[in-house]
Design an enzyme around this catalytic site. Structure first.
Site, mmCIF file in Angstrom:
data_model
loop_
_atom_site.group_PDB
_atom_site.id
_atom_site.type_symbol
_atom_site.label_atom_id
_atom_site.label_comp_id
_atom_site.label_asym_id
_atom_site.label_seq_id
_atom_site.Cartn_x
_atom_site.Cartn_y
_atom_site.Cartn_z
ATOM 1 C CE LYS A 43 -4.396 -1.803 1.978
ATOM 2 N NZ LYS A 43 -3.968 -3.149 1.737
ATOM 3 C CD GLU A 63 -5.232 6.389 3.781
ATOM 4 O OE1 GLU A 63 -4.258 6.619 2.890
ATOM 5 O OE2 GLU A 63 -6.237 5.683 3.701
ATOM 6 C CD GLU A 122 -6.889 -1.809 -0.425
ATOM 7 O OE1 GLU A 122 -5.802 -2.224 -0.135
ATOM 8 O OE2 GLU A 122 -8.009 -1.973 0.186
ATOM 9 C CG ASN A 147 -8.302 -4.782 -3.328
ATOM 10 O OD1 ASN A 147 -7.447 -4.850 -2.511
ATOM 11 N ND2 ASN A 147 -9.496 -4.257 -2.915
#
Length: 668
Positions: A116, A200, A292, A294
């Protein structure tokens, strides 16, 4: 095209891949652990190979065992499903060395997006909007506190290799960071073998939107519209739908193009999902940020299949075999609306605690998915369990996915409510009532959702869906009808009584603290002076029946419990007793059993592992103070003191496996 593929997974996703492969004429191989020896996916596959004990790190997570199974059976390719080895680049490299094709993306894309921290750097370089945060190495808890102070609260701490809601903690202040940072590291290490954490900014009024992408090995990448996944609990998705009620055509285009740009930047092929967080506080919809990517098939892929008519698993297999995508972006359409609810083995009436055990009864509104992307009459069930099977502590608690499709969003949601009424589950706790309540909730119906929806709408926990007075009167009539039917049947037993006594038509029903006067009649009943027209097909011994009340159809589940009846419908459990009206006055003289006082005991609320004791004998504790941490289904749960007191005795040791209601400690 491949002649034989191996599915390196279990449960419903293994069943789902097998069905598409079978339709394509491809033979399938299942791998299974001790716990899954009798599972449906093992029975469905053409061949099955045993790969070890129940714990995943001794079976499904060992690449060598998967490769050996391929060699043993002659499987030419591996479909990883999701979870387990699906996003492990080293596994793909090991397959390649043996000449086995991976039905998924290339190793460089998995490595780049699986981290990530690195993925955010790549996304930024590709022109994708990213959330403000710290993406470097975090030294310790003090360093995490300094970073959080600089970003500004609230912040989200995430395991770098995390996913599926595991390894995530929301922190509103320094105390939350200090309490949650080490737990996030442990969850990351235990679930993914990586304890790195990044931090974050937490976006206010966040909506979780994701873009489905799929590319071939010839440089073509398409986006298959978006999915709304904002209904979450503890960062675990509960409801997904496609399209999103929030996304406009212009937003869809911008999000899709950024997702494609990121995919192309890493040479992506196969199915993947770019997850975005969108600020619901921005009416323009411009404030969307990359979360993100996947690099695998998503749990919620069926809703995309339902509105596009595209079998994503089939495309993954064709792409892996080297075929070129035959469609263009203009060919990707949106037809109707689809909603998916995840049926979990967790009890919403007990704070959503994980539940394990045997499925004593298991019945779904339609048979498990037979290959039609929209199911039967708009209802599809993707399931990997069967009646008599066991939901164990070793794997994810998902029992099944219920997918509905309709011309409109309301139609898809209405189908969910009716279908959930007909899901019969006994033997363990489940969230079917909660899912039904969500589908009926006015705020969900309005489309005004954020990822905080469940916490905001159910701050005191879940006690059942809201019920109208009309529905309560109908429930009273059904309970009176069940009592009348059962007494009439008892009166017909041979040689028990002279003749057949009539149970009568006038009843008093005690229902959840309220009392209703019911008069049963032909074609309906009068309840509290209100006539309810209806039909009734219930007979003694039936668990599920279909009834109507004033033209509305309901699926109801009835069970006798001593003198009482338990009835479930439309996301709510009712407990009622029906007495002949002439006997009702005597009920007040019955003595009620008082439950034992357990307020001084810390009981284990679920089967699990006692990871840590935060207190010792003789310690003084305050309300809300952490007492113990229990791990269940790969999630850590902190148990806190409900009142001020002193620890009198400790009854369990760290590292001990506990059963439900085991006494961990006693307060005085």
């Amino acid at each position: 095209m491949f002649k034989k593929i191996l599915i390196a997974n279990r449960g419903e996703i293994a069943c789902r891949v097998i069905k598409t492969a079978r339709r394509m004429g491809i033979a399938t191989v299942a791998v299974y652990s001790d716990a899954d020896a009798r599972a449906p996916f093992v029975q469905m596959a053409d061949e099955a190979v045993h790969i070890g004990p129940a714990p995943a790190n001794e079976s499904y997570l060992i690449p060598e065992k998967i490769i050996d199974a391929c060699k043993q059976t002659g499987a030419e390719a591996v479909h990883p499903g999701y979870g387990f080895l699906s996003e492990r680049a080293s596994f793909v490299e090991a397959l390649a060395k043996e000449g086995i094709e991976f039905i998924g993306p290339p190793t460089n894309a998995i490595a780049a997006m699986g981290d990530k921290i690195e993925s955010k750097k790549l996304a930024k370089e590709a022109g994708v909007n990213v959330v403000p945060g710290f993406v470097g190495e975090i030294e310790d808890t003090d360093h995490a506190v300094r970073i959080s102070d600089e970003i500004g609260y609230p912040v989200m701490m995430k395991a770098s290799a995390g996913g599926g809601g595991k390894g995530m903690r929301l922190a509103y202040n320094e105390k939350d960071v200090r309490e949650g940072f080490e737990a996030t590291k442990r969850e990351g290490l235990n679930s993914f073998g990586d304890d790195r954490v990044f931090i974050e900014k937490f976006i206010l009024d966040p909506r979780h939107i994701e873009i489905q992408v799929l590319g071939d090995k010839h440089g073509n990448v398409l986006y298959f519209n978006e999915r709304e996944c904002s209904i979450q609990r503890r960062h675990q998705k509960v409801v997904e739908e496609a399209p999103s009620p929030f996304v406009t055509p212009e937003m869809r285009r911008k999000m899709g193009e950024q997702a494609v740009a990121l995919s192309q930047a890493v040479g992506y092929h196969s199915a993947g999902t770019v997850e975005l967080i969108v600020s619901g506080a921005d009416p323009t919809g411009e404030s969307f940020y990359f979360l993100e990517m996947n690099t695998r098939l998503q749990v919620e892929h069926p809703v995309t299949e339902a509105i596009t008519g595209v079998d994503l698993v089939e495309l993954m297999i064709r792409v892996a075999a080297g075929e070129k995508l035959e469609m263009t972006q203009d060919d990707v359409k949106i037809d109707g609306w689809s909603i998916e609810t995840r049926i979990y083995a967790e009890d919403p009436y007990r704070g959503f605690l994980p539940s394990t055990g045997r499925l004593v009864r298991y019945q779904t509104p339609v048979d498990a998915w037979d290959g039609d992307l929209r199911g039967v009459d708009g209802v599809r069930v993707d399931s990997g369990v069967q009646e008599g099977g066991e939901v164990s502590i070793f794997y994810d608690p998902m029992i099944a996915k219920l997918i509905t499709w309709g011309e409109t969003r309301d139609e898809a949601a209405d189908l969910q409510v009716k279908a959930l009424d007909k899901v019969v589950l006994e033997g363990l706790g489940h969230n079917v009532d909660f899912l039904s309540a969500l589908m009926q909730h006015p705020r969900f119906r309005s489309g005004n959702m954020t990822t905080g929806f469940i916490a905001e709408e159910y701050p005191e926990g879940f006690e059942g869906a809201a019920a109208s007075d009309e529905l309560k009167r109908a429930v009273a009539a059904w309970i009176a009808g069940a009592e009348c039917t059962e007494r009439a049947r008892a009166g017909r037993i041979s040689e028990r009584l002279n003749g057949t006594p009539s149970p009568g038509s006038n009843w008093t029903v005690k229902l959840d603290g309220e009392t209703h006067a019911v008069e049963l009649g032909d074609g309906g009943a009068t309840v509290d002076g209100e006539w309810i027209a209806g039909t009734w097909d219930w007979q003694p011994g039936m668990r599920l029946s279909t009834v109507t009340a004033d033209g509305e159809e309901y699926g109801i589940q009835l069970q006798r419990d001593g003198a009482w009846w338990n009835l479930t419908t439309r996301g709510r459990k009712y407990r009622g007793m029906a007495l002949p009206a002439r006997h009702a006055d005597h009920a007040s003289h019955m003595i009620e059993k008082v439950p034992p006082d357990t307020s001084k005991l810390l009981l284990c609320p679920m089967p699990g592992l006692l990871v840590k004791l935060h207190v010792g004998e003789g310690d003084d504790v305050e309300a809300g103070q952490p007492l113990a941490t229990v791990e269940a289904m790969k999630m850590e749960n902190i148990l806190r003191a409900e009142k001020t007191g002193t620890v009198a005795t400790i009854n369990a040791d760290e590292g001990e496996t506990l059963v439900v209601d085991a006494v961990i400690l006693e307060l005085e």
